[in-house]
Design a protein around this motif. Structure first.
Motif, PDB file in Angstrom:
ATOM      1  N   LYS A  88     143.671  -0.002 -51.391  1.00 29.14           N
ATOM      2  CA  LYS A  88     142.609  -0.292 -50.428  1.00 29.14           C
ATOM      3  C   LYS A  88     141.438   0.695 -50.598  1.00 29.14           C
ATOM      4  CE  LYS A  88     142.716  -0.898 -45.465  1.00 29.14           C
ATOM      5  NZ  LYS A  88     143.563  -0.901 -44.251  1.00 29.14           N
ATOM      6  N   ILE A  89     141.771   1.957 -50.808  1.00 28.34           N
ATOM      7  CA  ILE A  89     140.712   2.972 -50.947  1.00 28.34           C
ATOM      8  C   ILE A  89     140.012   2.849 -52.301  1.00 28.34           C
ATOM      9  CG2 ILE A  89     140.268   5.470 -51.067  1.00 28.34           C
ATOM     10  CD1 ILE A  89     142.322   5.828 -48.837  1.00 28.34           C
ATOM     11  N   ASP A  90     140.759   2.549 -53.355  1.00 24.56           N
ATOM     12  CA  ASP A  90     140.115   2.291 -54.657  1.00 24.56           C
ATOM     13  C   ASP A  90     139.069   1.188 -54.502  1.00 24.56           C
ATOM     14  OD1 ASP A  90     141.886   4.030 -55.964  1.00 24.56           O
ATOM     15  OD2 ASP A  90     143.269   2.429 -56.544  1.00 24.56           O
ATOM     16  N   LEU A  91     139.442   0.157 -53.754  1.00 29.21           N
ATOM     17  CA  LEU A  91     138.560  -0.998 -53.562  1.00 29.21           C
ATOM     18  C   LEU A  91     137.301  -0.584 -52.796  1.00 29.21           C
ATOM     19  CD1 LEU A  91     139.126  -3.900 -54.492  1.00 29.21           C
ATOM     20  CD2 LEU A  91     139.846  -4.435 -52.162  1.00 29.21           C
ATOM     21  N   GLN A  92     137.471   0.317 -51.834  1.00 29.03           N
ATOM     22  CA  GLN A  92     136.296   0.822 -51.108  1.00 29.03           C
ATOM     23  C   GLN A  92     135.359   1.544 -52.065  1.00 29.03           C
ATOM     24  OE1 GLN A  92     137.986   3.105 -47.869  1.00 29.03           O
ATOM     25  NE2 GLN A  92     138.695   1.264 -46.781  1.00 29.03           N
ATOM     26  N   TRP A  93     135.921   2.263 -53.024  1.00 30.14           N
ATOM     27  CA  TRP A  93     135.071   2.952 -54.005  1.00 30.14           C
ATOM     28  C   TRP A  93     134.386   1.965 -54.941  1.00 30.14           C
ATOM     29  CZ3 TRP A  93     133.216   7.226 -52.652  1.00 30.14           C
ATOM     30  CH2 TRP A  93     133.969   8.231 -52.037  1.00 30.14           C
ATOM     31  N   VAL A  94     135.100   0.888 -55.296  1.00 35.71           N
ATOM     32  CA  VAL A  94     134.436  -0.154 -56.092  1.00 35.71           C
ATOM     33  C   VAL A  94     133.240  -0.694 -55.309  1.00 35.71           C
ATOM     34  CG1 VAL A  94     134.660  -2.485 -57.076  1.00 35.71           C
ATOM     35  CG2 VAL A  94     136.479  -0.803 -57.431  1.00 35.71           C
ATOM     36  N   HIS A  95     133.439  -0.917 -53.996  1.00 34.46           N
ATOM     37  CA  HIS A  95     132.362  -1.363 -53.125  1.00 34.46           C
ATOM     38  C   HIS A  95     131.181  -0.378 -53.188  1.00 34.46           C
ATOM     39  CE1 HIS A  95     131.215  -2.723 -48.731  1.00 34.46           C
ATOM     40  NE2 HIS A  95     130.215  -2.805 -49.558  1.00 34.46           N
ATOM     41  N   VAL A  96     131.483   0.883 -52.962  1.00 33.18           N
ATOM     42  CA  VAL A  96     130.459   1.944 -52.964  1.00 33.18           C
ATOM     43  C   VAL A  96     129.696   1.959 -54.296  1.00 33.18           C
ATOM     44  CG1 VAL A  96     130.222   4.465 -53.089  1.00 33.18           C
ATOM     45  CG2 VAL A  96     131.585   3.418 -51.253  1.00 33.18           C
ATOM     46  N   GLU A 213     131.802  -3.616 -64.189  1.00 32.25           N
ATOM     47  CA  GLU A 213     131.157  -4.921 -64.072  1.00 32.25           C
ATOM     48  C   GLU A 213     131.874  -5.634 -62.938  1.00 32.25           C
ATOM     49  OE1 GLU A 213     129.771  -6.228 -68.459  1.00 32.25           O
ATOM     50  OE2 GLU A 213     131.931  -6.368 -68.113  1.00 32.25           O
ATOM     51  N   VAL A 214     131.215  -5.772 -61.818  1.00 34.38           N
ATOM     52  CA  VAL A 214     131.893  -6.276 -60.618  1.00 34.38           C
ATOM     53  C   VAL A 214     131.705  -7.789 -60.518  1.00 34.38           C
ATOM     54  CG1 VAL A 214     132.058  -6.105 -58.110  1.00 34.38           C
ATOM     55  CG2 VAL A 214     131.626  -4.051 -59.490  1.00 34.38           C
ATOM     56  N   ILE A 215     132.816  -8.489 -60.515  1.00 37.73           N
ATOM     57  CA  ILE A 215     132.797  -9.958 -60.503  1.00 37.73           C
ATOM     58  C   ILE A 215     132.707 -10.477 -59.068  1.00 37.73           C
ATOM     59  CG2 ILE A 215     134.050 -12.047 -61.211  1.00 37.73           C
ATOM     60  CD1 ILE A 215     135.546 -10.188 -63.273  1.00 37.73           C
ATOM     61  N   GLU A 216     133.470  -9.859 -58.170  1.00 29.92           N
ATOM     62  CA  GLU A 216     133.487 -10.288 -56.769  1.00 29.92           C
ATOM     63  C   GLU A 216     133.023  -9.162 -55.860  1.00 29.92           C
ATOM     64  OE1 GLU A 216     133.999 -13.232 -55.882  1.00 29.92           O
ATOM     65  OE2 GLU A 216     135.002 -14.067 -57.650  1.00 29.92           O
ATOM     66  N   PRO A 217     131.905  -9.351 -55.152  1.00 26.79           N
ATOM     67  CA  PRO A 217     131.516  -8.327 -54.176  1.00 26.79           C
ATOM     68  C   PRO A 217     132.667  -8.082 -53.205  1.00 26.79           C
ATOM     69  CG  PRO A 217     129.773  -9.961 -54.419  1.00 26.79           C
ATOM     70  CD  PRO A 217     130.958 -10.476 -55.193  1.00 26.79           C
ATOM     71  N   VAL A 218     132.892  -6.836 -52.864  1.00 31.43           N
ATOM     72  CA  VAL A 218     134.024  -6.497 -51.991  1.00 31.43           C
ATOM     73  C   VAL A 218     133.703  -6.899 -50.552  1.00 31.43           C
ATOM     74  CG1 VAL A 218     135.466  -4.618 -51.113  1.00 31.43           C
ATOM     75  CG2 VAL A 218     134.721  -4.609 -53.518  1.00 31.43           C
ATOM     76  N   LYS A 219     134.580  -7.692 -49.963  1.00 36.60           N
ATOM     77  CA  LYS A 219     134.443  -8.124 -48.559  1.00 36.60           C
ATOM     78  C   LYS A 219     135.719  -7.759 -47.815  1.00 36.60           C
ATOM     79  CE  LYS A 219     130.446 -10.064 -49.143  1.00 36.60           C
ATOM     80  NZ  LYS A 219     129.302  -9.274 -48.665  1.00 36.60           N
ATOM     81  N   GLY A 223     135.076  -9.572 -39.617  1.00 37.16           N
ATOM     82  CA  GLY A 223     134.008  -9.873 -38.665  1.00 37.16           C
ATOM     83  C   GLY A 223     132.844  -8.894 -38.739  1.00 37.16           C
ATOM     84  N   LEU A 224     132.956  -7.900 -39.606  1.00 43.05           N
ATOM     85  CA  LEU A 224     131.911  -6.872 -39.668  1.00 43.05           C
ATOM     86  C   LEU A 224     131.166  -6.866 -41.004  1.00 43.05           C
ATOM     87  CD1 LEU A 224     133.953  -3.931 -38.035  1.00 43.05           C
ATOM     88  CD2 LEU A 224     132.264  -5.397 -36.908  1.00 43.05           C
ATOM     89  N   ASP A 225     131.537  -7.769 -41.902  1.00 40.27           N
ATOM     90  CA  ASP A 225     130.909  -7.755 -43.231  1.00 40.27           C
ATOM     91  C   ASP A 225     129.390  -7.901 -43.154  1.00 40.27           C
ATOM     92  OD1 ASP A 225     133.062  -7.259 -44.901  1.00 40.27           O
ATOM     93  OD2 ASP A 225     133.639  -9.363 -45.021  1.00 40.27           O
ATOM     94  N   ARG A 226     128.911  -8.648 -42.152  1.00 36.51           N
ATOM     95  CA  ARG A 226     127.453  -8.832 -42.059  1.00 36.51           C
ATOM     96  C   ARG A 226     126.726  -7.524 -41.748  1.00 36.51           C
ATOM     97  NH1 ARG A 226     126.641 -12.881 -37.198  1.00 36.51           N
ATOM     98  NH2 ARG A 226     124.560 -12.776 -38.112  1.00 36.51           N
ATOM     99  N   PHE A 227     127.449  -6.522 -41.261  1.00 35.47           N
ATOM    100  CA  PHE A 227     126.824  -5.216 -40.995  1.00 35.47           C
ATOM    101  C   PHE A 227     126.893  -4.288 -42.204  1.00 35.47           C
ATOM    102  CE2 PHE A 227     128.232  -6.592 -36.748  1.00 35.47           C
ATOM    103  CZ  PHE A 227     126.968  -6.786 -36.209  1.00 35.47           C
ATOM    104  N   ARG A 228     127.562  -4.761 -43.238  1.00 36.45           N
ATOM    105  CA  ARG A 228     127.693  -3.912 -44.421  1.00 36.45           C
ATOM    106  C   ARG A 228     126.528  -4.185 -45.363  1.00 36.45           C
ATOM    107  NH1 ARG A 228     133.288  -5.158 -43.206  1.00 36.45           N
ATOM    108  NH2 ARG A 228     134.312  -3.210 -42.563  1.00 36.45           N
ATOM    109  N   LEU A 229     125.365  -3.676 -44.980  1.00 39.45           N
ATOM    110  CA  LEU A 229     124.182  -3.876 -45.813  1.00 39.45           C
ATOM    111  C   LEU A 229     124.228  -2.929 -47.003  1.00 39.45           C
ATOM    112  CD1 LEU A 229     121.242  -4.297 -43.266  1.00 39.45           C
ATOM    113  CD2 LEU A 229     122.944  -5.947 -44.037  1.00 39.45           C
TER     114      LEU A 229
END
Lengths: 426, 426
Positions: A88-96, A213-219, A223-229
């Protein structure tokens, strides 16, 4: 809730193309407070106009997404590669990384970036310039994963349902000296550091770096994804609002009246300095936090309430979620928090007492000196362009029966919210 | 012995005023290897000419000695001040600071310097430029000493016979977080680090920084003081010899034939690069070393023997003692070793395998990755002007029956001096 908060960054005045140029003065002479040269308007590659906002680190915001037309091809390619399943945390870093919060990083760190981060909290770029980078953004693999990767030059990164979400290419695998990483990042190796227990202690003995190379943006579908600008979206929003100063405030706890007073007062002072439209980026941290921190969903509800109550002005406030996990690494981590906000367009950063701090896991004391975060931030390489605004502690003034900035000369008149000190941001 | 070794830096050709300007080429493209712009001749304040040599950090060599005419006055002043009795290692640091090895530091670190050292291994100067500074040069005091100092703005520093040797003025006293200092300097907090056990573990909970006024140059009366040339004296010697390149080699162990081959080969390569008179600074470390290192006096005798045997050329070799104590802090410390040599006029620094390294005090492994020292050095802020020469490992080549540079493609032909690796410098 979502609709109300979304309105905060949708109800804005029509932008106009030119920015007032005024002589800025310092209002906190005791700390490092450079006033950056204002850039003239210019159009970046693509359609976004970033006129007036501070440049991202490295000059260009890095976004690591695969083009829409390439997605199927990349998904297919990923299936043929050795794979690493992300935590889960690795994925957050991919997001970042994917959105450029860590610009100019293009992926998980290779050894040269890792060593510079550990030793210098900064990276020297090809042109000799220096950007701040204080926490290692790394991906660990264990011996069997390393063996499986063998001599491959790329690997696929999978989510928890084994969907390929990214490819890491031109990889480099190097030793993960956990003890040294922990000591140099936290300034202690005491057992019980939350991020260490969660992600490092049982991690593999190798780190794998490369270009993402990110294929899928991390979501997160919470209910809060819209705040993740993303930084690009935030820059667009600040530009649309015609902001000529952006001041960022990171929270990992609920907003209280002391914070609200601080944020309102900061805007007032920026106006006094000659800025015409300072915009607040109220930016709660949304990644991993320790178990006893207030969960993100609660915090967002609470932020909404404070805003509904009109304590902060929706016209000049953007609420968004910062996707990074917390290290609780005090003076080292606060640099990351500040640097990431430069990439999102902030040129002022509010820093409080003991930012990103916590209690020592073994001893009866705070892990970091409460003033070191602010001091280290003001001296940090690569953050010279950022204006550091030290948090003035607000408390309940019994003589005025309201929240006011603490005046040490009449300490007895003030009540602090939680015990003897306000320990509120970062 | 003293006479023989002294001759090494006395028998020199007559200097002449101009230096050849040649295009330099790189001979180790794999590492950071900038060729510095050569400065034209100029006269410094005072009588020394430093034409051609690399500038000291901060542009000017700091020397902290009290003028001869002021000594009596300062001695008297010292008697009226609160005093701190220095340990042997504290005194070595006074020596280091007094002669400008740590230029531009003017005394024991204040908190802002301490924090920058711990977090960034470098100091930002008033003009925005950056110098390297990787190990804290600090003076600890305990609670009762702090109380005794009270609100005084200066203190006297005493040697072990209570003679005042320096005044520390405009002092600042701040917390000594030993755990954090150790973790960030060594990348471990494991018990058993020699310098930590010797100087930090039982030290006071406070650090005292300030500007040094040194009344008595530090001497050791061990028959070796004449080899303890200051950076200014070394610069004078290099200038007198008309050196157009100075390459420094630090040892804390005896010279063996592998070292000698390396040093001779380095000069040859510098000549090939177009330098006309590269001079070797053979610079054994003379301060505190751990109990199982070879004592300085033995090492100096051994160095003498190697030189008498003609293995190194006295005309192009300066042997001198570097007064710093050893931290055994690997990649962090090697930066200090390199930076100090810039101040002494060296523009090339030879770095070996695992410089300033040692075994992990608890685990069966080296504390540092053997390659990290070289890598960190090549990336270190403030050392961009210094040319890093990676040590090529020399071993006994059985096919040639002599020492030769190790060729990994025919590893079986080589014998290493001590087990499986050469662990020889720094």
């Amino acid at each position: 809730m979502a609709a109300t908060m979304a309105s905060l960054f949708l109800k804005t005045p029509t932008p106009y193309p030119s920015f007032p140029k005024t002589q800025k003065s310092l209002f906190t002479p005791s700390v490092n407070f450079p006033v950056p040269a204002r850039k003239s308007s210019r159009t970046r590659a693509g359609t976004r106009i970033s006129c007036g906002l501070i440049d991202p680190d490295g000059g260009k915001l890095v976004e690591l997404f695969v083009e829409e037309s390439q997605k199927d091809f990349k998904r297919g390619q990923a299936l043929s590669l050795p794979s690493i399943r992300l935590s889960k945390i690795d994925l957050q870093w991919v997001h970042v990384l994917s959105e450029g919060w860590a610009s100019p990083l293009k992926g998980f760190m290779r050894e040269s970036e890792f060593l510079q981060t550990l030793h210098f909290n900064s990276l020297r770029l090809g042109d000799g310039s220096v950007v701040n980078m204080s926490v290692p953004i790394v991906l660990a693999v264990d011996d069997s994963q390393k063996q499986r990767i063998g001599s491959a030059s790329s690997v696929a990164l999978l989510d928890d349902r084994n969907n390929p979400i990214a490819i890491l290419k031109d990889i480099e695998i190097y030793k993960h000296n956990k003890e040294e990483r922990i000591a140099r990042t936290w300034g202690t190796t005491a057992p019980g550091l939350p991020y260490v227990e969660e992600t490092i202690k049982n991690a593999g003995n190798w780190l794998i770096g490369g270009d993402l190379e990110v294929i899928e943006p991390v979501k997160y579908y919470d209910g809060l994804d819209r705040f993740r600008l993303s930084p690009a979206e935030l820059r667009e929003e600040f530009t649309r609002r015609n902001a000529d100063a952006v001041f960022a405030f990171q929270l990992r706890n609920p907003v209280h009246n002391g914070h609200a007073l601080l944020m309102t007062d900061t805007r007032r002072r920026l106006l006094e300095m000659g800025y015409k439209n300072p915009v607040l980026l109220l930016h709660p941290l949304g990644g991993y936090t320790k178990a006893d921190d207030v969960p993100l969903s609660w915090r967002m509800k609470q932020h909404e309430k404070v805003l509904e109550d009109g304590v902060l002005d929706p016209e000049t406030t953007v609420v968004s979620i910062f996707p990074s996990p917390m290290h609780y690494a005090g003076p080292t981590e606060v640099q990351w928090h500040a640097k990431a906000r430069i990439n999102a367009g902030a040129n002022f950063y509010i820093v409080g007492r003991d930012p990103a701090g916590m209690s020592h896991p073994l001893e009866k004391r705070d892990l970091y000196d409460a003033d070191h975060g602010k001091k280290v931030l003001s001296m940090a390489p690569g953050l010279e362009r950022l204006n550091i605004l030290p948090f003035k502690v607000a408390a309940y003034d019994k003589t005025q029966s309201k929240m006011a900035f603490f005046d040490p000369s009449r300490a007895q008149d003030f009540l602090f919210i939680s015990g003897t000190k306000v320990h509120c941001c970062g």
